[in-house]
Design a protein around this motif. Sequence first.
Motif, PDB file in Angstrom:
ATOM      1  N   ARG A 198     -58.910 -53.993 -25.925  1.00  0.00           N
ATOM      2  CA  ARG A 198     -60.388 -53.997 -25.819  1.00  0.00           C
ATOM      3  C   ARG A 198     -60.888 -52.668 -25.258  1.00  0.00           C
ATOM      4  NH1 ARG A 198     -61.648 -58.899 -22.214  1.00  0.00           N
ATOM      5  NH2 ARG A 198     -63.730 -58.053 -21.938  1.00  0.00           N
ATOM      6  N   LEU A 199     -60.170 -52.130 -24.289  1.00  0.00           N
ATOM      7  CA  LEU A 199     -60.555 -50.840 -23.707  1.00  0.00           C
ATOM      8  C   LEU A 199     -60.460 -49.742 -24.761  1.00  0.00           C
ATOM      9  CD1 LEU A 199     -58.598 -51.018 -20.308  1.00  0.00           C
ATOM     10  CD2 LEU A 199     -61.031 -51.481 -20.662  1.00  0.00           C
ATOM     11  N   GLU A 200     -59.372 -49.771 -25.533  1.00  0.00           N
ATOM     12  CA  GLU A 200     -59.197 -48.780 -26.609  1.00  0.00           C
ATOM     13  C   GLU A 200     -60.360 -48.834 -27.589  1.00  0.00           C
ATOM     14  OE1 GLU A 200     -54.506 -48.034 -27.666  1.00  0.00           O
ATOM     15  OE2 GLU A 200     -55.428 -49.840 -28.412  1.00  0.00           O
ATOM     16  N   LYS A 201     -60.699 -50.066 -27.994  1.00  0.00           N
ATOM     17  CA  LYS A 201     -61.726 -50.256 -29.022  1.00  0.00           C
ATOM     18  C   LYS A 201     -63.107 -49.836 -28.541  1.00  0.00           C
ATOM     19  CE  LYS A 201     -60.530 -54.035 -31.852  1.00  0.00           C
ATOM     20  NZ  LYS A 201     -60.490 -55.456 -31.651  1.00  0.00           N
ATOM     21  N   ASN A 202     -63.355 -50.026 -27.264  1.00  0.00           N
ATOM     22  CA  ASN A 202     -64.696 -49.767 -26.745  1.00  0.00           C
ATOM     23  C   ASN A 202     -64.718 -48.612 -25.741  1.00  0.00           C
ATOM     24  OD1 ASN A 202     -67.405 -50.007 -26.375  1.00  0.00           O
ATOM     25  ND2 ASN A 202     -67.377 -52.198 -25.985  1.00  0.00           N
TER      26      ASN A 202
ATOM     27  N   THR B 145     -66.005 -45.863 -26.086  1.00  0.00           N
ATOM     28  CA  THR B 145     -67.352 -45.267 -26.060  1.00  0.00           C
ATOM     29  C   THR B 145     -68.220 -46.002 -25.051  1.00  0.00           C
ATOM     30  OG1 THR B 145     -67.001 -45.038 -28.409  1.00  0.00           O
ATOM     31  CG2 THR B 145     -69.177 -44.444 -27.603  1.00  0.00           C
ATOM     32  N   GLY B 146     -68.126 -47.328 -25.036  1.00  0.00           N
ATOM     33  CA  GLY B 146     -68.885 -48.134 -24.076  1.00  0.00           C
ATOM     34  C   GLY B 146     -68.529 -47.753 -22.645  1.00  0.00           C
ATOM     35  N   LEU B 147     -67.249 -47.443 -22.439  1.00  0.00           N
ATOM     36  CA  LEU B 147     -66.813 -47.046 -21.095  1.00  0.00           C
ATOM     37  C   LEU B 147     -67.389 -45.680 -20.737  1.00  0.00           C
ATOM     38  CD1 LEU B 147     -63.065 -48.166 -21.173  1.00  0.00           C
ATOM     39  CD2 LEU B 147     -64.902 -49.198 -19.838  1.00  0.00           C
ATOM     40  N   LYS B 148     -67.360 -44.771 -21.715  1.00  0.00           N
ATOM     41  CA  LYS B 148     -67.861 -43.413 -21.426  1.00  0.00           C
ATOM     42  C   LYS B 148     -69.366 -43.415 -21.222  1.00  0.00           C
ATOM     43  CE  LYS B 148     -65.445 -41.360 -24.763  1.00  0.00           C
ATOM     44  NZ  LYS B 148     -64.843 -40.352 -25.649  1.00  0.00           N
ATOM     45  N   GLN B 149     -70.055 -44.307 -21.958  1.00  0.00           N
ATOM     46  CA  GLN B 149     -71.526 -44.318 -21.873  1.00  0.00           C
ATOM     47  C   GLN B 149     -72.069 -45.279 -20.816  1.00  0.00           C
ATOM     48  OE1 GLN B 149     -72.661 -45.030 -25.924  1.00  0.00           O
ATOM     49  NE2 GLN B 149     -72.279 -42.908 -26.527  1.00  0.00           N
ATOM     50  N   LEU B 150     -71.180 -45.810 -20.007  1.00  0.00           N
ATOM     51  CA  LEU B 150     -71.567 -46.733 -18.943  1.00  0.00           C
ATOM     52  C   LEU B 150     -72.384 -47.923 -19.475  1.00  0.00           C
ATOM     53  CD1 LEU B 150     -70.936 -46.742 -15.893  1.00  0.00           C
ATOM     54  CD2 LEU B 150     -73.262 -46.014 -15.487  1.00  0.00           C
ATOM     55  N   ASP B 151     -71.875 -48.554 -20.516  1.00  0.00           N
ATOM     56  CA  ASP B 151     -72.472 -49.787 -21.031  1.00  0.00           C
ATOM     57  C   ASP B 151     -72.232 -50.895 -19.976  1.00  0.00           C
ATOM     58  OD1 ASP B 151     -72.709 -52.295 -22.172  1.00  0.00           O
ATOM     59  OD2 ASP B 151     -71.799 -51.735 -24.084  1.00  0.00           O
ATOM     60  N   LEU B 152     -73.306 -51.250 -19.260  1.00  0.00           N
ATOM     61  CA  LEU B 152     -73.142 -52.128 -18.096  1.00  0.00           C
ATOM     62  C   LEU B 152     -72.687 -53.538 -18.462  1.00  0.00           C
ATOM     63  CD1 LEU B 152     -75.869 -51.356 -15.429  1.00  0.00           C
ATOM     64  CD2 LEU B 152     -73.489 -50.616 -15.538  1.00  0.00           C
ATOM     65  N   ASP B 153     -73.080 -53.975 -19.672  1.00  0.00           N
ATOM     66  CA  ASP B 153     -72.624 -55.280 -20.154  1.00  0.00           C
ATOM     67  C   ASP B 153     -71.110 -55.293 -20.301  1.00  0.00           C
ATOM     68  OD1 ASP B 153     -74.574 -57.117 -20.481  1.00  0.00           O
ATOM     69  OD2 ASP B 153     -74.098 -57.410 -22.637  1.00  0.00           O
ATOM     70  N   PHE B 154     -70.607 -54.235 -20.922  1.00  0.00           N
ATOM     71  CA  PHE B 154     -69.162 -54.113 -21.115  1.00  0.00           C
ATOM     72  C   PHE B 154     -68.461 -53.962 -19.761  1.00  0.00           C
ATOM     73  CE2 PHE B 154     -65.337 -51.588 -22.607  1.00  0.00           C
ATOM     74  CZ  PHE B 154     -64.699 -52.682 -23.162  1.00  0.00           C
ATOM     75  N   TYR B 155     -69.027 -53.130 -18.907  1.00  0.00           N
ATOM     76  CA  TYR B 155     -68.427 -52.956 -17.573  1.00  0.00           C
ATOM     77  C   TYR B 155     -68.348 -54.277 -16.818  1.00  0.00           C
ATOM     78  CZ  TYR B 155     -67.491 -47.991 -17.280  1.00  0.00           C
ATOM     79  OH  TYR B 155     -66.930 -46.758 -17.457  1.00  0.00           O
ATOM     80  N   THR B 156     -69.399 -55.089 -16.938  1.00  0.00           N
ATOM     81  CA  THR B 156     -69.396 -56.360 -16.208  1.00  0.00           C
ATOM     82  C   THR B 156     -68.207 -57.209 -16.664  1.00  0.00           C
ATOM     83  OG1 THR B 156     -71.789 -56.226 -16.044  1.00  0.00           O
ATOM     84  CG2 THR B 156     -70.807 -58.388 -15.638  1.00  0.00           C
TER      85      THR B 156
ATOM     86  N   ASN C 268     -51.267 -42.885 -22.877  1.00  0.00           N
ATOM     87  CA  ASN C 268     -51.730 -41.535 -22.530  1.00  0.00           C
ATOM     88  C   ASN C 268     -52.991 -41.163 -23.299  1.00  0.00           C
ATOM     89  OD1 ASN C 268     -49.516 -41.569 -20.947  1.00  0.00           O
ATOM     90  ND2 ASN C 268     -48.324 -40.088 -22.140  1.00  0.00           N
ATOM     91  N   SER C 269     -53.058 -41.620 -24.535  1.00  0.00           N
ATOM     92  CA  SER C 269     -54.207 -41.291 -25.353  1.00  0.00           C
ATOM     93  C   SER C 269     -55.478 -41.939 -24.787  1.00  0.00           C
ATOM     94  CB  SER C 269     -53.892 -41.738 -26.784  1.00  0.00           C
ATOM     95  OG  SER C 269     -55.050 -41.921 -27.497  1.00  0.00           O
ATOM     96  N   LEU C 270     -55.372 -43.188 -24.345  1.00  0.00           N
ATOM     97  CA  LEU C 270     -56.553 -43.835 -23.748  1.00  0.00           C
ATOM     98  C   LEU C 270     -56.960 -43.130 -22.451  1.00  0.00           C
ATOM     99  CD1 LEU C 270     -58.700 -46.046 -23.734  1.00  0.00           C
ATOM    100  CD2 LEU C 270     -57.050 -47.591 -22.663  1.00  0.00           C
ATOM    101  N   LEU C 271     -55.963 -42.765 -21.640  1.00  0.00           N
ATOM    102  CA  LEU C 271     -56.264 -42.037 -20.403  1.00  0.00           C
ATOM    103  C   LEU C 271     -57.019 -40.743 -20.716  1.00  0.00           C
ATOM    104  CD1 LEU C 271     -52.842 -42.545 -18.540  1.00  0.00           C
ATOM    105  CD2 LEU C 271     -55.056 -43.400 -17.739  1.00  0.00           C
ATOM    106  N   ARG C 272     -56.501 -39.997 -21.692  1.00  0.00           N
ATOM    107  CA  ARG C 272     -57.152 -38.727 -22.068  1.00  0.00           C
ATOM    108  C   ARG C 272     -58.574 -38.954 -22.565  1.00  0.00           C
ATOM    109  NH1 ARG C 272     -52.027 -37.057 -24.345  1.00  0.00           N
ATOM    110  NH2 ARG C 272     -52.734 -38.034 -26.268  1.00  0.00           N
ATOM    111  N   THR C 273     -58.736 -39.969 -23.428  1.00  0.00           N
ATOM    112  CA  THR C 273     -60.060 -40.258 -23.982  1.00  0.00           C
ATOM    113  C   THR C 273     -61.083 -40.480 -22.866  1.00  0.00           C
ATOM    114  OG1 THR C 273     -59.024 -41.314 -25.879  1.00  0.00           O
ATOM    115  CG2 THR C 273     -61.331 -41.860 -25.503  1.00  0.00           C
ATOM    116  N   LEU C 274     -60.634 -41.081 -21.769  1.00  0.00           N
ATOM    117  CA  LEU C 274     -61.568 -41.369 -20.678  1.00  0.00           C
ATOM    118  C   LEU C 274     -61.618 -40.242 -19.644  1.00  0.00           C
ATOM    119  CD1 LEU C 274     -60.900 -45.189 -20.379  1.00  0.00           C
ATOM    120  CD2 LEU C 274     -62.766 -44.016 -21.532  1.00  0.00           C
ATOM    121  N   GLY C 275     -61.081 -39.093 -20.027  1.00  0.00           N
ATOM    122  CA  GLY C 275     -61.209 -37.906 -19.176  1.00  0.00           C
ATOM    123  C   GLY C 275     -60.176 -37.811 -18.073  1.00  0.00           C
ATOM    124  N   LEU C 276     -59.086 -38.586 -18.210  1.00  0.00           N
ATOM    125  CA  LEU C 276     -58.058 -38.542 -17.161  1.00  0.00           C
ATOM    126  C   LEU C 276     -56.862 -37.701 -17.628  1.00  0.00           C
ATOM    127  CD1 LEU C 276     -58.460 -42.260 -16.216  1.00  0.00           C
ATOM    128  CD2 LEU C 276     -58.561 -40.409 -14.544  1.00  0.00           C
TER     129      LEU C 276
END
Length: 361
Positions: A200-204, A206-217, A294-302
Amino acid sequence: MQPIKQIQVSLGDRSYEIMLKAGLLQSLNNILNAFCSNRAALVVTDSNVEPLYGEAIDRIEHCNYSKFVFPAGEKYKTVETVAAICRKAVAAGLDRKSLILALGGGVCGDMAGFAAAVYMRGIDFIQLPTTLLAMVDSSVGGKTGVDLPEGKNLVGAFWQPRLVIIDPETLKTLPVEELRNGLAEVIKYGMIRDWKFFRRLEKNSTGLKQLDLDFYTRIIARCCEIKAEIVSRDEREGGLRAILNYGHTFGHAVESLSNFSIAHGAAVAMGMAAAAELAVLLRKIPGNYAERQNSLLRTLGLPVRIPPGLEPEKIYAAMLHDKKAVGAKVKLVLPVAEGAVAIIDDLDSKLIIRAVRNCCD
Ligand SMILES: NC(=O)c1ccc[n+]([C@@H]2O[C@H](COP(=O)([O-])OP(=O)(O)OC[C@H]3O[C@@H](n4cnc5c(N)ncnc54)[C@H](O)[C@@H]3O)[C@@H](O)[C@H]2O)c1
Ligand SMILES: [Zn+2]
């Protein structure tokens, strides 16, 4: 309107609830009604959080509360600040029936929780986490404590909160580097316990990067469920709870060798990359699985590469000093299947160093 999400941490008579909803701080007065009536309370918060969210506290009507504001930052997570909190509690008339509330990140929660554990031999406390790291990790599970000049978290107590109140809206003001610290832990939960969640994190992302609060919740809820389940089964880290240290033995070594110039989340990301690389060398997982993490970590700026200047042998030596090391052998949490890890303690030092070297720039 979304209902309040409620997650139970089951620990017998020390059980408690995590309440989660965007905008929840607005309802603080109602929520605390049941807890606070006619009790003295001390709100502990830091100098960054107070101007942003202190006003939510000012609306509490049901208890006679006072505020203690400390300067923000890990360097104030000390016994001295805890002593100051306790002295403020005396001055504010807190007794054994009183309450401490921690409004802030992990530094605030760890320290206010420890003050609650020792003030008059232990009083109730409530966590109001305002960083992603505190929401998904430090506010749940009852580890409290402070640092000494000799090392981090060397003094502390297990002291469970009575309630955790999470308002993801507060993430809107969080600096991006602090958000990333939390995201490293979020990805960690997927790797150690829930492959579907990882996907789910991989798929979304963008939602994580854009601070989609619904997704974060929803994400925070799942992380809290996982942490609650692990803590309920192993409160004092006799076994299972140690899997939460995935990436952390390598990560702590990187953090301390960099004199803490590398942020916790970045160091943990590098640590997860090194742990996955070691698992590949041990043929526990295929290389493409490590790459997916590693790819997911990189995508999220880590970062997943250890920067120049940190030598693999020195990282290994620092790992031996970490409190999670047993005797001269390092015990490590390594991925063994999709969304699953194992604690492995009979590891060859040369192989660990090779894994670290493969992750160095
Ligand atoms: N008890 C546990 O189980 C546990 C687990 C993990 C980490 N920890 C501890 O947690 C601490 C790290 O926590 P942290 O990363 O939350 O650090 P932190 O509490 O220092 O918060 C990070 C920064 O963000 C600021 N801040 C907090 N909320 C904000 C908001 N909503 N908007 C803007 N700024 C905000 C703070 O003032 C601070 O400057 C460490 O001391 C670590 O040892 C404890
Ligand atoms: Zn961590």
